[in-house]
Design a protein around this motif. Structure first.
Motif, PDB file in Angstrom:
ATOM      1  N   PRO A 197       0.643   5.476  -6.446  1.00 65.41           N
ATOM      2  CA  PRO A 197       0.317   4.722  -7.660  1.00 65.41           C
ATOM      3  C   PRO A 197       0.546   5.544  -8.930  1.00 65.41           C
ATOM      4  O   PRO A 197       0.861   4.980  -9.983  1.00 65.41           O
ATOM      5  CB  PRO A 197      -1.163   4.375  -7.480  1.00 65.41           C
ATOM      6  N   TYR A 205      -2.436  -3.487  -5.361  1.00 68.51           N
ATOM      7  CA  TYR A 205      -0.987  -3.703  -5.425  1.00 68.51           C
ATOM      8  C   TYR A 205      -0.651  -5.193  -5.448  1.00 68.51           C
ATOM      9  O   TYR A 205       0.327  -5.612  -6.081  1.00 68.51           O
ATOM     10  CB  TYR A 205      -0.310  -3.043  -4.231  1.00 68.51           C
ATOM     11  N   HIS A 220      -6.778  -0.704  -1.824  1.00 65.67           N
ATOM     12  CA  HIS A 220      -5.519  -0.327  -2.474  1.00 65.67           C
ATOM     13  C   HIS A 220      -4.487  -1.443  -2.342  1.00 65.67           C
ATOM     14  O   HIS A 220      -3.728  -1.718  -3.284  1.00 65.67           O
ATOM     15  CB  HIS A 220      -4.986   0.964  -1.846  1.00 65.67           C
ATOM     16  N   SER A 221      -4.443  -2.087  -1.182  1.00 68.72           N
ATOM     17  CA  SER A 221      -3.505  -3.199  -0.992  1.00 68.72           C
ATOM     18  C   SER A 221      -3.809  -4.346  -1.947  1.00 68.72           C
ATOM     19  O   SER A 221      -2.892  -4.988  -2.481  1.00 68.72           O
ATOM     20  CB  SER A 221      -3.570  -3.699   0.459  1.00 68.72           C
ATOM     21  N   PHE A 273       4.025   5.059  -9.880  1.00 65.73           N
ATOM     22  CA  PHE A 273       4.172   3.681 -10.368  1.00 65.73           C
ATOM     23  C   PHE A 273       3.790   3.584 -11.847  1.00 65.73           C
ATOM     24  O   PHE A 273       4.565   3.098 -12.686  1.00 65.73           O
ATOM     25  CB  PHE A 273       3.305   2.769  -9.508  1.00 65.73           C
ATOM     26  N   GLY A 307       3.944  -0.634  -2.005  1.00 64.35           N
ATOM     27  CA  GLY A 307       2.589  -0.100  -1.950  1.00 64.35           C
ATOM     28  C   GLY A 307       1.749  -0.769  -0.874  1.00 64.35           C
ATOM     29  O   GLY A 307       1.005  -0.094  -0.145  1.00 64.35           O
ATOM     30  N   GLU A 315      -7.880  -3.646 -10.771  1.00 61.21           N
ATOM     31  CA  GLU A 315      -7.797  -2.234 -10.381  1.00 61.21           C
ATOM     32  C   GLU A 315      -9.078  -1.491 -10.750  1.00 61.21           C
ATOM     33  O   GLU A 315      -9.659  -0.776  -9.917  1.00 61.21           O
ATOM     34  CB  GLU A 315      -6.599  -1.578 -11.066  1.00 61.21           C
ATOM     35  N   ALA A 332       5.093  -3.080  -5.848  1.00 62.68           N
ATOM     36  CA  ALA A 332       3.839  -3.602  -5.309  1.00 62.68           C
ATOM     37  C   ALA A 332       3.984  -3.887  -3.814  1.00 62.68           C
ATOM     38  O   ALA A 332       3.076  -3.587  -3.020  1.00 62.68           O
ATOM     39  CB  ALA A 332       3.425  -4.870  -6.052  1.00 62.68           C
TER      40      ALA A 332
END
Length: 279
Positions: free
Chosen positions: A10, A96, A92-93, A13, A64, A131, A61
């Protein structure tokens, strides 16, 4: 992923998109400023840049989500099996997923569809809020330094969500766009910092209970943002210098062409002088 790679992904990203915004947004703003009074729409070049940004955001995304789910120790799509399975990877998924939705909104905004203006900024603001919401409940019952270094990340996340929401109602505001770019760069570098602190690649482990380490990390966060502001300022200056130089060269070539064709009458001279004064 609870390792350095899980924070570097991330981080890359956000760092990539922060650097991209710090170039794209000033370029569009400077072009609009120099076209004032001429009532010209944005050239297709800018729309293509927005489309490419949306495609890349959606792609990253997806990468990720796949990385979080299908690493060797990942949940592989299983959420519950006698107990919750790898909830950190699922969080985390989910993060994304919402950035993927933001990428789809970027693509739709460039298509000839009746899409409301500001949908791209709204979806990005929601992705940043999700997030921050996930990370807020991400580090409970952890050592003090672990909690603190993640809580500092929330400052950039919620700040970016708030500023991007303002862009929904204040379109093409140069200061808000630069502020968003700086916070994105800050997020990117700080994800790397979290990875280096919690999962050092070499050297001894950090003492997660030491208050001195907490004080240093707080100061280090300010240094990260100072560097982010410096990068944004340098990129804005470079974009301004390059566009000014290109316009000056284009004006000279136009004047030379008119002189060769014998068409440089008084009205053409006056127009060239006006453009020179505007620059």
């Amino acid at each position: 992923m609870a390792n350095f790679k899980g924070h570097a992904l991330p981080g890359s990203f956000f760092l990539l998109f922060g650097l991209w915004w710090s170039v794209k947004n000033p370029l569009r703003h400077i072009w609009q400023k120099r076209q004032r009074g001429r009532k010209q729409n944005l050239p297709p070049f800018f729309r293509k840049m927005d489309l490419i940004e949306g495609v890349l955001k959606t792609f990253f995304a997806f990468v990720g989500i796949m990385a979080e789910q299908f690493v060797p120790d990942g949940p592989h799509g299983h959420l519950y099996s006698e107990d919750w399975v790898k909830l950190m990877n699922w969080q985390h998924s989910t993060m994304y997923l919402f950035f993927g939705i933001s990428g789809i909104a970027d693509i739709l905004i460039t298509a000839p569809l009746p899409v409301p203006a500001g949908l791209d900024r709204l979806s990005l603001s929601l992705a940043l809020f999700v997030e921050g919401f996930l990370f807020y409940f991400h580090v409970h019952n952890r050592p003090p330094l672990d909690q603190h270094i993640h809580s500092l990340l929330l400052v950039a996340v919620f700040g970016g969500a708030a500023s991007t929401m303002l862009e929904v109602f204040m379109r093409d505001n140069a200061l808000l766009e630069l502020f968003r770019s700086s916070l994105a760069i800050l997020q990117g570098t700080w994800f790397y910092q979290i990875g280096f602190v919690l999962y050092p690649l070499s050297g001894k482990q950090w003492n997660l209970e030491n208050h001195g380490n907490i004080m240093f990390i707080t100061m280090c966060y300010c240094w990260h943002y100072a560097v982010a502001l410096l990068i944004v300022g340098i990129n804005y200056s470079v974009v301004w210098w390059v566009t000014r130089r290109c316009e000056g060269r284009q004006g000279v070539e136009t004047e030379i062409g008119l002189r060769k064709n014998g068409h440089l009458d008084s009205s053409s001279q006056k127009a060239l002088l006006q453009e020179s004064d505007e620059e």
